[in-house]
Design a protein around this motif. Sequence first.
Motif: not given
Length: 205
Positions: A80, A83-84, A87-88
């Motif tokens: 991923l 930056e993601s 959150e993930q």
Amino acid sequence: MGEDEKSTLNLIHIAAKAEFLEKGFQSASLRNIVKNAGVTTGAFYGYYGSKEELFKALVQDVYEHIMSRYKESLDKFASLPIESQPEQMGKISRKSMEQQLFYCYEHLDELHLILQCSKGTRYAFMIDELVELEVDATHKYYDVLNKLGSPVPNNDRRLEHILVTGMMNAFFEMIIHDMPLDSAKVYLQELNDFYTAGWIKIMGQ
């Protein structure tokens, strides 16, 4: 393989599974397996060269599935955009463990063999292998957080190993104790919430 051969092999597998589940790999008797299968020793050696090969035949596919799916989940997260990832983090882990849970409940005998009856074989170290994969992935995530400007405190590697080991053992305890699947699904959600919150705290996020 003809029908007679398939039938003979199936009888061997049924007898072997019962013997291994009752006594464990080390104490299981190949003589008892052959006797209870109603086949000759010669017939057995036409399929397997040893007790080790027989045990492998019973658990290898399940072991490989669990390991490969866990690696795929970690790779999916690592691929991923950085930056993601914060959150993930909990979401991908939750989905992966739910999938593993359903698979485990479809193969309970094999999991019992691996988790409780495999001492003396390479499969006895499955949880340790999963722990090492998770610890390595955790350190890679530390690098991501550092790049994002959210550096992680210098955590003791021994503590990390203890926490990950506890998480893995907690997951497989559901299998060992034959927890009903509906209860296990709730337990897994609570387990994920607990460890996700704990890791966020330890990582200083």
